[in-house]
Write an enzyme that holds these catalytic residues in place. Structure first.
Site, short mmCIF file in Angstrom:
data_model
loop_
_atom_site.label_atom_id
_atom_site.label_comp_id
_atom_site.label_asym_id
_atom_site.label_seq_id
_atom_site.Cartn_x
_atom_site.Cartn_y
_atom_site.Cartn_z
N LYS A 149 10.10 2.06 -5.42
CA LYS A 149 9.67 2.02 -6.30
C LYS A 149 10.35 2.77 -7.36
O LYS A 149 10.59 4.30 -6.69
CB LYS A 149 7.93 1.92 -6.73
N HIS A 182 7.19 0.55 -10.74
CA HIS A 182 6.34 1.28 -9.82
C HIS A 182 4.97 0.74 -10.97
O HIS A 182 4.13 0.06 -10.42
CB HIS A 182 6.02 2.90 -9.21
#
Ligand code: A2P
Length: 373
Positions: A149, A182
């Site tokens: 991420k 993220h």
């Protein structure tokens, strides 16, 4: 043996014994009254069977009624198909909060147990050890599903590819199967101060990720912690690639039925992080009466009930564990009979939702990241 700074080796012997040449006590032992010794023995004799009985009664009362053999339960889907045509395994090993010194063994155990999906992130600060464990295993790269991420400090267009490259290098691979934004939040470089320009519109970041797909460094791209409004803001743009998944907190305490329904209607797969309620709530999750009842009835563990329910809801599930027996346990998912599935779904969606993870206050955001600005 070397220990991480966090742990100190406990002495296994009296370090002064060698100097003094003896392990014998220097202070003479006080003599105990024989009556006290007899009383202690009698007390133990009565209390131990009582404790045992209470424990087995508790187990029996939890598991009353006929118990099913789990081998008679049907299996759940082992993979989902993404818009790219790639097949993503439905159960992953989550490595958030798997600390350095533990995570490598967890990954090795998972791979030898049959996991092929590891869910990580740059910010978990363990990608290097995950990469070493992947290298040590004999599983061919094409059989693995690796997710990472993009962290909040790397949304500036010139930082995105460099951040991805760091994860690739640490993981020891030249492509990721899935790369996620993220959080729908960007920080000013190297800080946790909100960069409002980049936070307001994730589309520039998305375009850069699309380029990295075309370059062959990422096979699928997705989002994490996005609510419906934010997803709609992103997808209102003319995207070359639609988000493949949205990774969000989903568990008994925060089951998000509306987001799940909306995502199904809009062809967006959800990934469930903290499915057991994370370190903070796992004990509470596994003690939910409905979970315990269903576990007893079906002859599976409470964790397997919750993980199975997650897959049966149509989500990918990312349980974290660094304990070998639990890692193995968590991979075995079973189709819950419809009445049990509905019972658990009703129980989960009948109390006020409670998130385990909401960093809005910690990051001093002037808004709740899940509600919007
Ligand atoms: P550990 O890593 O020490 O094995 P979540 O996946 O919701 O984030 O939950 C992670 C927490 O649940 C960790 O504390 C993990 O402990 C614990 N855990 C994971 N699997 C199981 C299991 N099968 N039974 C009990 N606890 C579990």
């Amino acid at each position: 043996m070397s220990f991480s700074q966090k742990y100190h080796q406990l002495p296994t012997f009296d370090k002064h014994a060698g100097e003094h040449g003896s392990l014998q006590r220097k202070v003479p032992r006080k003599r105990r009254s024989p009556f006290l010794v007899i009383a202690i023995i009698m007390l133990l004799g009565v209390s131990i069977p009582c404790i045992r009985m209470a424990r087995s009664r508790a187990l029996l009362s939890a598991c009353h009624g006929p118990q099913r053999n789990s081998s008679t339960l049907a299996n759940l889907p082992s993979h989902y198909t993404l818009p790219s045509g790639d097949k993503i395994p439905s159960v992953a090993l989550g490595v958030w909060q798997a600390s350095q010194g533990e995570v490598g063994n967890a990954v090795k155990t998972a791979l030898s147990t049959g996991y092929r999906h590891i869910d990580g992130a740059w910010i978990y600060r363990n990608e290097e050890e995950v990469g070493q464990a992947l290298k040590a295993s004999s599983v061919p790269r094409e059989e693995l599903w690796l997710t990472s991420k993009l962290w909040n400090t790397f949304h500036a267009p010139e930082d995105i590819e460099a951040a991805l490259d760091q994860s690739l290098t640490k993981l020891g691979t030249d492509y990721l199967d899935l790369y996620l934004i993220h959080w729908p939040v960007a920080f000013k470089e190297g800080t946790t101060v909100l960069d409002e320009d980049l936070t307001a519109d994730p589309y520039p970041t998305w375009q850069k990720l699309e380029e990295l797909v075309d370059k062959g460094k990422i096979r699928n791209i997705g989002i994490s912690n996005f609510n419906i409004r934010r997803i709609q803001n992103l997808t209102a743009n003319n995207l070359k690639y639609q988000p493949a998944v949205n990774q969000v907190e989903l568990n008994f305490w925060n089951p998000q039925p509306e987001l799940l329904q909306w995502s199904k209607e809009n062809g967006l797969l959800l990934e469930a992080y903290s499915p057991l309620g994370s370190d903070k709530q796992v004990g509470k999750s596994l003690s939910v009466p409905e979970v315990k009842d269903i576990a007893c009835k079906l002859g599976i563990t409470p964790a397997q009930v919750i993980i199975s329910w997650s897959v049966q809801r149509g989500t990918i599930v990312l349980p974290k564990s660094v304990t070998p027996s639990r890692i193995a346990e968590n991979l075995a998912v079973f189709e819950l009979p419809q009445e049990d599935f509905e019972r658990l779904e009703t129980a989960a969606t009948s109390h006020p939702p409670q998130r385990v993870v909401n960093p809005s206050a910690g990051w001093k955001l002037p808004f709740d990241v899940f509600d919007g600005q």
